[in-house]
Motif scaffolding. Structure first.
Motif, PDB file in Angstrom:
ATOM      1  N   THR A 161      -4.238-106.714   7.012  1.00 13.82           N
ATOM      2  CA  THR A 161      -4.956-105.663   6.299  1.00 13.82           C
ATOM      3  C   THR A 161      -6.324-105.474   6.926  1.00 13.82           C
ATOM      4  OG1 THR A 161      -5.823-105.001   4.131  1.00 13.82           O
ATOM      5  CG2 THR A 161      -5.808-107.347   4.613  1.00 13.82           C
ATOM      6  N   ASP A 162      -6.820-104.248   6.903  1.00 16.77           N
ATOM      7  CA  ASP A 162      -8.074-103.954   7.589  1.00 16.77           C
ATOM      8  C   ASP A 162      -9.208-103.650   6.619  1.00 16.77           C
ATOM      9  OD1 ASP A 162      -6.898-101.490   6.837  1.00 16.77           O
ATOM     10  OD2 ASP A 162      -8.205-100.429   8.237  1.00 16.77           O
TER      11      ASP A 162
ATOM     12  N   TYR B 133      -8.591-107.703   9.619  1.00 19.40           N
ATOM     13  CA  TYR B 133      -9.215-107.196  10.840  1.00 19.40           C
ATOM     14  C   TYR B 133     -10.122-106.001  10.538  1.00 19.40           C
ATOM     15  CZ  TYR B 133      -5.608-103.516  10.865  1.00 19.40           C
ATOM     16  OH  TYR B 133      -4.801-102.457  10.538  1.00 19.40           O
ATOM     17  N   GLY B 134     -11.073-105.782  11.424  1.00 19.23           N
ATOM     18  CA  GLY B 134     -12.019-104.683  11.251  1.00 19.23           C
ATOM     19  C   GLY B 134     -13.217-104.876  12.147  1.00 19.23           C
ATOM     20  N   GLY B 135     -14.110-103.893  12.160  1.00 14.07           N
ATOM     21  CA  GLY B 135     -15.263-103.932  13.036  1.00 14.07           C
ATOM     22  C   GLY B 135     -16.269-105.010  12.664  1.00 14.07           C
TER      23      GLY B 135
ATOM     24  N   SER C  52     -10.131-110.986  12.651  1.00 11.83           N
ATOM     25  CA  SER C  52     -10.201-110.486  14.024  1.00 11.83           C
ATOM     26  C   SER C  52     -10.849-109.114  14.007  1.00 11.83           C
ATOM     27  CB  SER C  52      -8.799-110.400  14.635  1.00 11.83           C
ATOM     28  OG  SER C  52      -8.832-109.781  15.905  1.00 11.83           O
ATOM     29  N   ASP C  53     -11.249-108.659  15.184  1.00  9.04           N
ATOM     30  CA  ASP C  53     -11.802-107.313  15.266  1.00  9.04           C
ATOM     31  C   ASP C  53     -10.727-106.266  15.523  1.00  9.04           C
ATOM     32  OD1 ASP C  53     -11.164-107.822  17.884  1.00  9.04           O
ATOM     33  OD2 ASP C  53     -13.170-107.467  18.689  1.00  9.04           O
ATOM     34  N   THR C  54      -9.481-106.721  15.675  1.00  6.95           N
ATOM     35  CA  THR C  54      -8.397-105.784  15.940  1.00  6.95           C
ATOM     36  C   THR C  54      -7.062-106.401  15.557  1.00  6.95           C
ATOM     37  OG1 THR C  54      -7.436-104.340  17.640  1.00  6.95           O
ATOM     38  CG2 THR C  54      -8.002-106.562  18.314  1.00  6.95           C
ATOM     39  N   VAL C  55      -5.984-105.605  15.609  1.00 10.06           N
ATOM     40  CA  VAL C  55      -4.649-106.104  15.280  1.00 10.06           C
ATOM     41  C   VAL C  55      -4.164-107.014  16.403  1.00 10.06           C
ATOM     42  CG1 VAL C  55      -4.044-104.125  13.850  1.00 10.06           C
ATOM     43  CG2 VAL C  55      -3.602-104.052  16.306  1.00 10.06           C
TER      44      VAL C  55
ATOM     45  N   GLN D  51      -9.640-113.185  17.900  1.00 14.29           N
ATOM     46  CA  GLN D  51      -9.450-112.452  19.154  1.00 14.29           C
ATOM     47  C   GLN D  51      -9.943-113.230  20.362  1.00 14.29           C
ATOM     48  OE1 GLN D  51     -11.603-111.470  16.791  1.00 14.29           O
ATOM     49  NE2 GLN D  51     -13.604-111.040  17.701  1.00 14.29           N
ATOM     50  N   PHE D  52     -10.838-114.197  20.141  1.00 12.07           N
ATOM     51  CA  PHE D  52     -11.374-114.957  21.273  1.00 12.07           C
ATOM     52  C   PHE D  52     -10.398-116.025  21.786  1.00 12.07           C
ATOM     53  CE2 PHE D  52     -15.445-113.528  19.285  1.00 12.07           C
ATOM     54  CZ  PHE D  52     -15.794-112.668  20.305  1.00 12.07           C
TER      55      PHE D  52
END
Length: 450
Positions: free
Chosen positions: A276-277, A154-156, A252-255, A222-223
């Protein structure tokens, strides 16, 4: 011929126009672009635009982000009055027989759908900000289904999650083409599910994702949030693959805990492996990315220009790559030397505009950098890491704004003597502590004070 006759002269067909554009691009030696462009299908000329068919939205966005300047230049050169390229997603689009792929693409003709051969571990720049997810992805590719299953990255936006996801699929398939690798976004998964329900083909859908899948790579998980029926189907797909030791990698963009509407049972499944991000790249990493991509693009990129771009594009690897591709395209067309002034002119619509920084902006950036909240910077908690972040924020507020000590103190709910003490302490650490030097340099870059 009079003006009326000229206006009535019909444009060449979309196929002829596209063939002319491809020929011009080949003559300019833009081989890296042909790998993408030759997969598009000319559809029609409409409202001053050449309409091209593309296989999916990911493909469309990549081409538009990276090659639009090149395509716009070629359109203008043809002199047919066309103003833009437009795209239409055509599901199951196959290469046009009138535009056969170049030899460099033939080897990847049977590559699993949606995988891009350019996204490999060799082309991924590993740094402190992405070292763990890169190592974990490599481990999954080395032994699918046995390490970190599932792997959840995950991350931006634009930090390299999709690159790693495709690198896993490419390496697995290149080592063993019999491996059935399925790569798609959660939105594409949802669309295929809805279409299968509508057309009464759920048997085919489940066979594709459960029986005929050895590696499932799902982007932008996330969608799936709030899509109850799709989540239910994915839950059973996940369980089936997991029980058969099939590799599952998700991005994903987040946890999972922060995805709105995601079922608890899916959250628990995602947590069974490794989460892990990927963080924003540091200044040094951004320079390294530009230098490595420049080699791949065949562009002689001076160090000063790499540093110039890295100073201005700070949060997004995709934007770095887009800037470099545009720079390379314009340089190839104009043959102007690649200098800082040239880069500034070419990238003027990409480089962020400079804006004045205030104490609130500094608090937000420092909080994000040290992974604390803005509110905690104003509290009396004396935890070492939090105290350091607070002192750095006070120091930068004094250095980068015109605020007085009492004004800064008021923004942190402290007295002015606390701010004076913090500023003096950080000034000393900047001289004696290399880690603090790097932190301050990175924060000042992010705040627009290189």
């Amino acid at each position: 011929m009079n003006a009326l006759a000229q206006a009535a002269t019909p444009l060449p067909s979309a196929g002829i126009l596209w063939a002319r554009m491809l020929d011009a691009i080949r003559q300019e030696k833009f081989d890296y672009a042909l790998r993408w462009l030759e997969r598009m299908r000319p559809l029609e000329v409409r409202d001053g635009a050449l309409v091209m068919g593309v296989p999916d939205r990911f493909f469309r966005d990549w081409v538009d982000d990276h090659y639009r300047p090149m395509l716009d230049v070629q359109l203008a050169r043809m002199g047919e009055g066309l103003t833009s390229i437009a795209y239409e997603v055509v599901e199951g689009l196959e290469p046009d027989p009138h535009f056969p792929p170049t030899p460099s693409v033939k080897a990847s003709a049977t590559r699993p759908g949606r995988l891009n051969a350019r996204f490999t571990f060799d082309t991924f720049v590993v740094a402190d900000s992405n070292q763990l997810p890169a190592a974990a992805a490599q481990a999954v590719a080395d032994k699918p289904g046995h390490h970190y299953n599932p792997l959840y990255i995950y991350g931006g936006t634009g930090l390299g999650k999709t690159h790693l996801l495709q690198a896993v699929g490419n390496l697995i398939w290149e080592r063993d083409p019999s491996q059935r690798v399925v790569f798609l976004s959660s939105e594409q998964f949802t669309n295929e599910y809805v279409e299968s329900v509508r057309e009464h083909r759920m048997g085919d859908f489940r066979r594709k994702f459960r029986e005929e899948c050895d590696v499932l790579l799902l982007d932008d998980i996330q969608f799936l949030g709030k899509r109850e029926e799709t989540q239910k189907e994915f839950f059973y797909t996940f369980n089936t693959l997991y029980e058969m030791n099939k590799a599952i990698v998700l991005t994903s963009d987040t946890v999972p805990a922060e995805i709105p509407g995601l079922e608890d049972r899916l959250r628990s499944r995602f947590a069974m492996g490794l989460m892990t991000d990927i963080r924003e790249p540091t200044y040094e990493t951004r320079v390294a990315i530009l230098q490595k991509k420049a080699v791949a693009e065949g562009l002689d990129l001076p160090d000063s220009v790499a540093h110039f771009i890295a100073k201005h594009i700070q949060k997004n690897v995709r934007e770095l790559e887009g800037a470099l591709v545009k720079l390379s395209a314009v340089h190839s067309l104009t043959r102007q030397p690649v200098t800082e002034d040239f880069a500034s002119q070419v990238l003027r619509d990409i480089l962020p505009a400079h804006s004045a920084v205030d104490v609130e902006a500094i608090q937000r950036e420092v909080a994000r950098f040290y992974k604390v909240t803005v509110e905690s910077l104003k509290e009396d908690r004396r935890h070492k890491a939090l105290a350091h972040a607070r002192q750095v924020a006070m120091y930068l507020s004094r250095k980068l704004t015109k605020s007085s000590f009492p004004e800064i103190a008021a923004r942190f709910s402290k007295d002015h003597s606390t701010v004076i003490s913090a500023v003096r302490k950080v000034e000393g650490l900047r001289v004696t502590d290399a880690t603090v030097q790097r932190e301050l340099a990175e924060l000042e870059l992010k705040l627009g004070n290189p």
